[in-house]
Design a protein around this motif. Structure first.
Motif, short mmCIF file in Angstrom:
data_model
loop_
_atom_site.label_atom_id
_atom_site.label_comp_id
_atom_site.label_asym_id
_atom_site.label_seq_id
_atom_site.Cartn_x
_atom_site.Cartn_y
_atom_site.Cartn_z
N GLU A 197 0.87 -0.61 0.33
CA GLU A 197 -0.26 0.09 -0.34
C GLU A 197 0.33 1.21 -0.13
OE1 GLU A 197 -3.32 0.36 -0.41
OE2 GLU A 197 -3.44 -2.01 -0.20
N ILE A 198 1.79 1.68 0.57
CA ILE A 198 3.27 1.99 0.79
C ILE A 198 3.38 3.07 -0.06
CG2 ILE A 198 5.36 3.31 1.68
CD1 ILE A 198 5.01 1.68 4.54
N VAL A 199 3.42 1.59 -1.91
CA VAL A 199 4.37 2.01 -2.67
C VAL A 199 3.51 2.19 -3.81
CG1 VAL A 199 5.23 1.05 -5.23
CG2 VAL A 199 5.97 -0.03 -2.08
N VAL A 200 1.60 1.66 -3.78
CA VAL A 200 0.73 2.24 -3.81
C VAL A 200 0.56 3.95 -4.49
CG1 VAL A 200 -1.95 2.13 -4.31
CG2 VAL A 200 -0.48 0.11 -4.06
N ASN A 201 0.77 4.34 -3.32
CA ASN A 201 0.54 5.48 -2.41
C ASN A 201 1.70 6.64 -2.84
OD1 ASN A 201 1.34 8.58 -0.53
ND2 ASN A 201 -0.16 7.07 0.59
N TYR A 202 3.70 6.02 -3.50
CA TYR A 202 3.83 6.74 -3.91
C TYR A 202 3.83 6.80 -5.78
CZ TYR A 202 7.34 5.96 -0.12
OH TYR A 202 8.56 6.45 0.89
N LEU A 203 3.07 5.94 -5.74
CA LEU A 203 3.00 5.82 -7.01
C LEU A 203 1.82 7.06 -7.73
CD1 LEU A 203 3.53 2.00 -7.88
CD2 LEU A 203 4.80 4.21 -8.42
N LYS A 204 1.12 6.84 -6.43
CA LYS A 204 -0.30 8.44 -6.76
C LYS A 204 -0.26 9.59 -6.70
CE LYS A 204 -4.20 4.51 -5.84
NZ LYS A 204 -5.20 4.24 -5.33
N GLN A 205 0.95 9.31 -5.93
CA GLN A 205 1.44 11.06 -5.66
C GLN A 205 2.16 10.88 -7.03
OE1 GLN A 205 3.71 11.70 -1.99
NE2 GLN A 205 3.85 10.16 -1.16
N LEU A 206 2.33 10.44 -8.02
CA LEU A 206 3.61 10.60 -8.91
C LEU A 206 3.00 10.47 -10.08
CD1 LEU A 206 6.85 8.59 -7.95
CD2 LEU A 206 6.67 10.82 -7.49
N GLY A 207 1.76 10.38 -9.81
CA GLY A 207 0.70 10.42 -11.50
C GLY A 207 0.38 9.19 -11.54
N VAL A 208 0.88 8.03 -11.41
CA VAL A 208 1.34 6.52 -12.19
C VAL A 208 -0.27 6.79 -12.66
CG1 VAL A 208 1.85 4.86 -12.38
CG2 VAL A 208 3.63 6.58 -11.83
N ASP A 209 -0.12 6.26 -14.15
CA ASP A 209 -1.53 6.01 -14.12
C ASP A 209 -1.39 4.47 -14.06
OD1 ASP A 209 -0.21 6.09 -16.97
OD2 ASP A 209 -2.19 7.29 -17.76
N ASP A 210 -0.48 4.01 -15.60
CA ASP A 210 0.14 2.23 -15.79
C ASP A 210 1.47 2.01 -15.33
OD1 ASP A 210 0.73 3.71 -17.95
OD2 ASP A 210 -0.92 2.70 -18.97
N ILE A 211 1.99 1.22 -15.87
CA ILE A 211 3.50 0.78 -15.52
C ILE A 211 3.50 -0.09 -17.10
CG2 ILE A 211 5.12 -1.18 -14.27
CD1 ILE A 211 2.43 -0.58 -11.66
N GLU A 212 4.87 0.39 -17.77
CA GLU A 212 4.72 -0.28 -18.67
C GLU A 212 5.78 -1.86 -18.41
OE1 GLU A 212 2.72 2.98 -20.08
OE2 GLU A 212 4.75 2.96 -18.33
N VAL A 213 6.44 -1.55 -17.13
CA VAL A 213 6.96 -2.58 -17.29
C VAL A 213 7.37 -3.10 -15.56
CG1 VAL A 213 9.43 -3.71 -16.87
CG2 VAL A 213 9.17 -2.20 -18.96
N MET A 214 7.06 -4.01 -15.21
CA MET A 214 6.92 -4.64 -13.65
C MET A 214 8.77 -5.39 -13.63
SD MET A 214 4.75 -6.36 -11.24
CE MET A 214 3.79 -4.59 -10.41
N ILE A 215 9.53 -5.06 -12.75
CA ILE A 215 10.63 -6.33 -12.88
C ILE A 215 10.65 -6.85 -11.05
CG2 ILE A 215 12.67 -7.21 -12.53
CD1 ILE A 215 12.90 -4.62 -14.52
N SER A 216 10.41 -8.02 -11.22
CA SER A 216 10.54 -8.94 -9.60
C SER A 216 11.98 -9.64 -9.84
CB SER A 216 9.20 -9.98 -9.45
OG SER A 216 9.78 -10.95 -8.80
N THR A 217 12.99 -8.80 -9.03
CA THR A 217 13.97 -9.45 -9.29
C THR A 217 14.24 -10.91 -8.88
OG1 THR A 217 14.90 -8.28 -7.08
CG2 THR A 217 14.60 -7.11 -8.95
N HIS A 218 13.59 -11.22 -7.74
CA HIS A 218 13.83 -12.23 -6.89
C HIS A 218 12.64 -12.66 -5.89
CE1 HIS A 218 15.94 -10.66 -4.12
NE2 HIS A 218 16.17 -11.02 -3.19
N PRO A 219 12.14 -14.07 -5.90
CA PRO A 219 10.41 -14.40 -4.71
C PRO A 219 11.23 -13.96 -3.46
CG PRO A 219 11.63 -16.25 -6.01
CD PRO A 219 12.90 -15.10 -6.70
#
Length: 343
Positions: free
Chosen positions: A129-151
């Motif tokens: 939820e904190i990351v979602v908060n950050y992204l909304k602060q920055l005006g993100v509407d969608d994400i072109e690339v998501m990277i999960s570095t490892h599990p």
């Protein structure tokens, strides 16, 4: 065994190629840990001892209980009280890299000059939820690339929450599985978006405008060493360069060097929260960073290690830490990099 079978089945669905390497021996619980029952001596444990696997190493909780609160690679007991920092929106026409303060964990957001959004990890489950908060602060509407570095839970934990809140166009991850509910939730969230996971490995380039973004690791496969499986991304914007290492440790670092991967970078996201397991002297020499960013929170693992801090200082790299400086923003105009600290 039912849980293990489910995790493997789901991973075979979301990956285009179904050849998957198991990364963690034994059944784990939702927190990423388990009670050792077989081959305990291999991990330096006693039969029946509760522990977490963290890459090629094993750690036991400081105060073991039947319901541990800290997943593998993370021991920030107050992470639920952590709030998103107030951060400034990306500068138009420039590359902005946000090393997000998520406590003991990793989360990095990149806005390219062309307007593409990249998210690398999202901290623990509680940090979602904190990351979602950050992204909304920055005006993100969608994400072109998501990277999960490892599990590991302190990297992949919040990604399912992000996936529930934003449309994601492409997801990259190394071809390695894990048996935790945290990892399973990530796979389920990817599937619900109708996506298949693209393999992150050395040589794979991201199709982005205005930057050159290419994975330089993992070079090989690493069995149950989760950290060495980390997707390592090298990004170039004009004459400015960045290296994002996840939790890659010495084996992976040595393999990247031997494979002559492009490692030199102005900005290094220091591996494994500044642990002694990463940032080997030869690797650091090859990267030769001007700036070193350590994503870390309160923990009992000794992150960042004094040895690594001294090594970075000897290399004359300016060090920033999310536990001391809050969210750290690097802004590139393609020729010069400037930094903004929250504190």
């Amino acid at each position: 065994m039912r849980k293990l079978g489910l995790a493997l089945l789901m991973l075979s669905i979301v990956f285009v190629n179904t050849s998957v390497s198991m990364a963690h021996p034994g059944r784990t619980d939702a927190n990423g840990g388990h009670t050792c029952r077989t081959n305990c001596a291999k991990w330096g444990l006693k039969d029946g001892e509760y522990h977490y696997h963290n890459g090629g190493t094993t750690s036991t909780p400081a105060a073991p209980s039947s319901s541990p609160s800290s997943p593998s690679g993370s021991n920030d007991s107050k992470s639920t009280a952590l709030k998103a920092d107030k951060i400034k929106p990306p500068a138009k026409g420039k590359l902005s890299v946000y090393f997000l303060n998520v406590g003991q964990g990793d989360a990095t957001y990149i806005k390219t000059a062309a307007g593409d959004d990249i998210l690398i990890d999202a901290g623990k489950k509680e940090a979602g939820e904190i990351v979602v908060n950050y992204l909304k602060q920055l005006g993100v509407d969608d994400i072109e690339v998501m990277i999960s570095t490892h599990p590991d839970a302190d990297h992949v934990g919040g990604l399912d929450t992000v996936l529930k809140n934003f449309k994601v166009k492409a997801v990259y991850a190394p071809k390695v599985s894990h048996t935790t509910d945290t990892f399973k939730n990530f796979l389920v969230a990817v599937k619900k978006q109708g996506l298949t996971i693209k393999e992150a490995k050395a040589g794979v380039a991201l199709p982005l405008k205005g930057v050159t973004a290419k994975f330089v690791g993992p070079v090989k496969t690493y069995g149950d060493d989760l950290n060495d499986w980390s997707a390592v991304l090298h990004l170039t914007h004009g004459s400015n360069t960045f290296l994002f290492t996840g939790d890659a440790e010495k084996k992976s670092e040595a393999d990247m060097l031997a494979d002559n991967q492009t490692l030199k970078a102005d900005v290094l996201k220091v591996g494994h929260h500044g642990s002694v397991s990463s940032t080997n002297a030869a690797f650091l020499k090859a990267v030769a960073p001007k700036y070193a960013i350590i994503s870390v929170g309160k923990n009992s693992y000794g992150h960042p290690a004094a040895t690594i801090l001294n090594r970075l200082e000897t290399a004359k790299a300016t060090i920033y830490r999310t536990d001391l400086n809050g969210t750290i923003t690097a802004v590139s105009d393609s020729k010069k990099i400037t930094f903004i600290k929250v504190k």
